[in-house]
Design a protein around this motif. Structure first.
Motif, mmCIF file in Angstrom:
data_model
loop_
_atom_site.group_PDB
_atom_site.id
_atom_site.type_symbol
_atom_site.label_atom_id
_atom_site.label_comp_id
_atom_site.label_asym_id
_atom_site.label_seq_id
_atom_site.Cartn_x
_atom_site.Cartn_y
_atom_site.Cartn_z
ATOM 1 N N TYR A 187 0.804 -1.230 0.000
ATOM 2 C CA TYR A 187 0.000 0.000 0.000
ATOM 3 C C TYR A 187 0.832 1.272 0.000
ATOM 4 O O TYR A 187 0.363 2.327 0.435
ATOM 5 C CB TYR A 187 -0.990 0.001 1.160
ATOM 6 C CG TYR A 187 -1.937 -1.171 1.127
ATOM 7 C CD1 TYR A 187 -3.015 -1.194 0.240
ATOM 8 C CD2 TYR A 187 -1.744 -2.263 1.959
ATOM 9 C CE1 TYR A 187 -3.869 -2.272 0.191
ATOM 10 C CE2 TYR A 187 -2.609 -3.347 1.909
ATOM 11 C CZ TYR A 187 -3.661 -3.345 1.029
ATOM 12 O OH TYR A 187 -4.525 -4.419 0.975
ATOM 13 N N ARG A 188 2.033 1.192 -0.492
ATOM 14 C CA ARG A 188 2.829 2.397 -0.662
ATOM 15 C C ARG A 188 2.197 3.297 -1.725
ATOM 16 O O ARG A 188 1.690 2.817 -2.735
ATOM 17 C CB ARG A 188 4.257 2.041 -1.084
ATOM 18 C CG ARG A 188 5.124 3.240 -1.401
ATOM 19 C CD ARG A 188 6.495 2.829 -1.877
ATOM 20 N NE ARG A 188 7.260 3.966 -2.358
ATOM 21 C CZ ARG A 188 8.475 3.894 -2.866
ATOM 22 N NH1 ARG A 188 9.082 2.728 -2.948
ATOM 23 N NH2 ARG A 188 9.094 4.988 -3.273
ATOM 24 N N ASP A 189 2.241 4.606 -1.490
ATOM 25 C CA ASP A 189 1.728 5.581 -2.442
ATOM 26 C C ASP A 189 2.672 5.750 -3.624
ATOM 27 O O ASP A 189 3.880 5.923 -3.446
ATOM 28 C CB ASP A 189 1.552 6.947 -1.778
ATOM 29 C CG ASP A 189 0.176 7.160 -1.210
ATOM 30 O OD1 ASP A 189 0.085 7.425 0.005
ATOM 31 O OD2 ASP A 189 -0.805 7.078 -1.980
ATOM 32 N N TYR A 190 2.086 5.731 -4.820
ATOM 33 C CA TYR A 190 2.832 6.035 -6.031
ATOM 34 C C TYR A 190 2.114 7.141 -6.781
ATOM 35 O O TYR A 190 0.879 7.148 -6.880
ATOM 36 C CB TYR A 190 2.981 4.804 -6.923
ATOM 37 C CG TYR A 190 3.879 3.751 -6.329
ATOM 38 C CD1 TYR A 190 5.256 3.785 -6.541
ATOM 39 C CD2 TYR A 190 3.358 2.736 -5.544
ATOM 40 C CE1 TYR A 190 6.080 2.825 -5.982
ATOM 41 C CE2 TYR A 190 4.181 1.772 -4.985
ATOM 42 C CZ TYR A 190 5.540 1.819 -5.208
ATOM 43 O OH TYR A 190 6.363 0.866 -4.659
ATOM 44 N N TRP A 191 2.893 8.073 -7.322
ATOM 45 C CA TRP A 191 2.359 9.258 -7.974
ATOM 46 C C TRP A 191 3.007 9.470 -9.328
ATOM 47 O O TRP A 191 4.194 9.199 -9.518
ATOM 48 C CB TRP A 191 2.626 10.514 -7.135
ATOM 49 C CG TRP A 191 2.020 10.479 -5.772
ATOM 50 C CD1 TRP A 191 2.578 9.979 -4.640
ATOM 51 C CD2 TRP A 191 0.736 10.971 -5.403
ATOM 52 N NE1 TRP A 191 1.724 10.123 -3.579
ATOM 53 C CE2 TRP A 191 0.589 10.732 -4.014
ATOM 54 C CE3 TRP A 191 -0.297 11.594 -6.096
ATOM 55 C CZ2 TRP A 191 -0.562 11.095 -3.318
ATOM 56 C CZ3 TRP A 191 -1.439 11.956 -5.408
ATOM 57 C CH2 TRP A 191 -1.560 11.705 -4.035
ATOM 58 N N GLY A 192 2.213 9.974 -10.252
ATOM 59 C CA GLY A 192 2.782 10.472 -11.480
ATOM 60 C C GLY A 192 3.376 11.855 -11.268
ATOM 61 O O GLY A 192 3.287 12.437 -10.187
ATOM 62 N N ARG A 193 3.980 12.391 -12.303
ATOM 63 C CA ARG A 193 4.580 13.717 -12.217
ATOM 64 C C ARG A 193 3.560 14.841 -12.333
ATOM 65 O O ARG A 193 3.850 15.979 -11.990
ATOM 66 C CB ARG A 193 5.641 13.877 -13.296
ATOM 67 C CG ARG A 193 6.844 12.965 -13.112
ATOM 68 C CD ARG A 193 7.832 13.124 -14.240
ATOM 69 N NE ARG A 193 8.969 12.223 -14.101
ATOM 70 C CZ ARG A 193 9.949 12.119 -14.971
ATOM 71 N NH1 ARG A 193 9.947 12.864 -16.064
ATOM 72 N NH2 ARG A 193 10.939 11.271 -14.765
ATOM 73 N N GLY A 194 2.383 14.526 -12.812
ATOM 74 C CA GLY A 194 1.311 15.495 -12.923
ATOM 75 C C GLY A 194 1.202 16.097 -14.311
ATOM 76 O O GLY A 194 2.155 16.114 -15.081
ATOM 77 N N THR A 195 0.010 16.594 -14.610
ATOM 78 C CA THR A 195 -0.238 17.310 -15.850
ATOM 79 C C THR A 195 -1.024 18.578 -15.528
ATOM 80 O O THR A 195 -1.976 18.554 -14.750
ATOM 81 C CB THR A 195 -0.979 16.417 -16.872
ATOM 82 O OG1 THR A 195 -1.089 17.096 -18.123
ATOM 83 C CG2 THR A 195 -2.360 16.009 -16.387
ATOM 84 N N GLN A 196 -0.599 19.685 -16.101
ATOM 85 C CA GLN A 196 -1.183 20.986 -15.791
ATOM 86 C C GLN A 196 -2.476 21.193 -16.559
ATOM 87 O O GLN A 196 -2.527 21.018 -17.779
ATOM 88 C CB GLN A 196 -0.199 22.109 -16.132
ATOM 89 C CG GLN A 196 -0.756 23.513 -15.922
ATOM 90 C CD GLN A 196 -0.914 23.866 -14.459
ATOM 91 O OE1 GLN A 196 -0.007 23.649 -13.667
ATOM 92 N NE2 GLN A 196 -2.082 24.400 -14.110
ATOM 93 N N VAL A 197 -3.510 21.589 -15.836
ATOM 94 C CA VAL A 197 -4.778 22.006 -16.430
ATOM 95 C C VAL A 197 -4.998 23.466 -16.071
ATOM 96 O O VAL A 197 -5.031 23.821 -14.889
ATOM 97 C CB VAL A 197 -5.954 21.153 -15.928
ATOM 98 C CG1 VAL A 197 -7.284 21.731 -16.407
ATOM 99 C CG2 VAL A 197 -5.795 19.714 -16.385
ATOM 100 N N THR A 198 -5.136 24.302 -17.081
ATOM 101 C CA THR A 198 -5.376 25.723 -16.869
ATOM 102 C C THR A 198 -6.661 26.114 -17.574
ATOM 103 O O THR A 198 -6.796 25.916 -18.788
ATOM 104 C CB THR A 198 -4.215 26.570 -17.398
ATOM 105 O OG1 THR A 198 -3.000 26.181 -16.751
ATOM 106 C CG2 THR A 198 -4.465 28.049 -17.140
ATOM 107 N N VAL A 199 -7.598 26.651 -16.814
ATOM 108 C CA VAL A 199 -8.884 27.091 -17.350
ATOM 109 C C VAL A 199 -8.909 28.610 -17.270
ATOM 110 O O VAL A 199 -8.927 29.183 -16.175
ATOM 111 C CB VAL A 199 -10.063 26.486 -16.582
ATOM 112 C CG1 VAL A 199 -11.378 26.867 -17.258
ATOM 113 C CG2 VAL A 199 -9.922 24.968 -16.503
ATOM 114 N N SER A 200 -8.897 29.254 -18.409
ATOM 115 C CA SER A 200 -8.800 30.702 -18.447
ATOM 116 C C SER A 200 -9.354 31.231 -19.759
ATOM 117 O O SER A 200 -9.243 30.586 -20.803
ATOM 118 C CB SER A 200 -7.341 31.146 -18.302
ATOM 119 O OG SER A 200 -7.213 32.552 -18.421
ATOM 120 N N SER A 201 -9.949 32.403 -19.696
ATOM 121 C CA SER A 201 -10.420 33.089 -20.888
ATOM 122 C C SER A 201 -9.465 34.185 -21.311
ATOM 123 O O SER A 201 -9.665 34.854 -22.308
ATOM 124 C CB SER A 201 -11.813 33.674 -20.657
ATOM 125 O OG SER A 201 -11.796 34.597 -19.580
#
Length: 119
Positions: free
Chosen positions: A105-119
């Motif tokens: 049950y060790r935690d594993y994570w990806g590096r992440g992906t940026q989501v930007t919501v902007s007009s």
């Protein structure tokens, strides 16, 4: 070694849609629940979706209910997050997460992906 690789983030206008993907390896994918988290600058990381090994969505917070959908493809060893009707407050780095029982049950994570919501 466990690897989680997110993709699909980007810049979208309010009301738009994105589909995030997470490619997984290094554990028995079909036996593991999968999670999506997000973290905005200056805020704590929060869980936004969980899907069980039996393909059942288990959790969505009120902030994303009705707009986000988690799914998985065991043949492809991938988990997805469909995000519709995006709001500015959805802006964050989105992370794929797993806690495989076979790896204590060790935690594993990806590096992440940026989501930007902007007009």
């Amino acid at each position: 070694q466990v690897q989680l690789v997110e993709s699909g983030g980007g810049l979208v206008q309010p009301g738009g849609s994105l589909r995030l993907s997470c490619a997984a390896s290094g554990f028995t994918f079909s036996n593991a629940a999968m999670n999506w988290y997000r973290q905005a600058p200056g805020k704590e990381r929060e869980l936004v979706a969980t899907i069980t090994e039996t393909h059942r969505p288990l959790y969505y917070p009120d902030s994303v209910k009705g707009r986000f959908t988690i799914s998985r493809d065991n043949a492809e060893k991938a988990v997805y997050l469909q995000m519709n009707s995006l709001k500015v407050e959805d802006t964050a780095v989105y992370y794929c997460n797993v806690r495989p029982g076979e790896l204590r049950y060790r935690d594993y994570w990806g590096r992440g992906t940026q989501v930007t919501v902007s007009s």
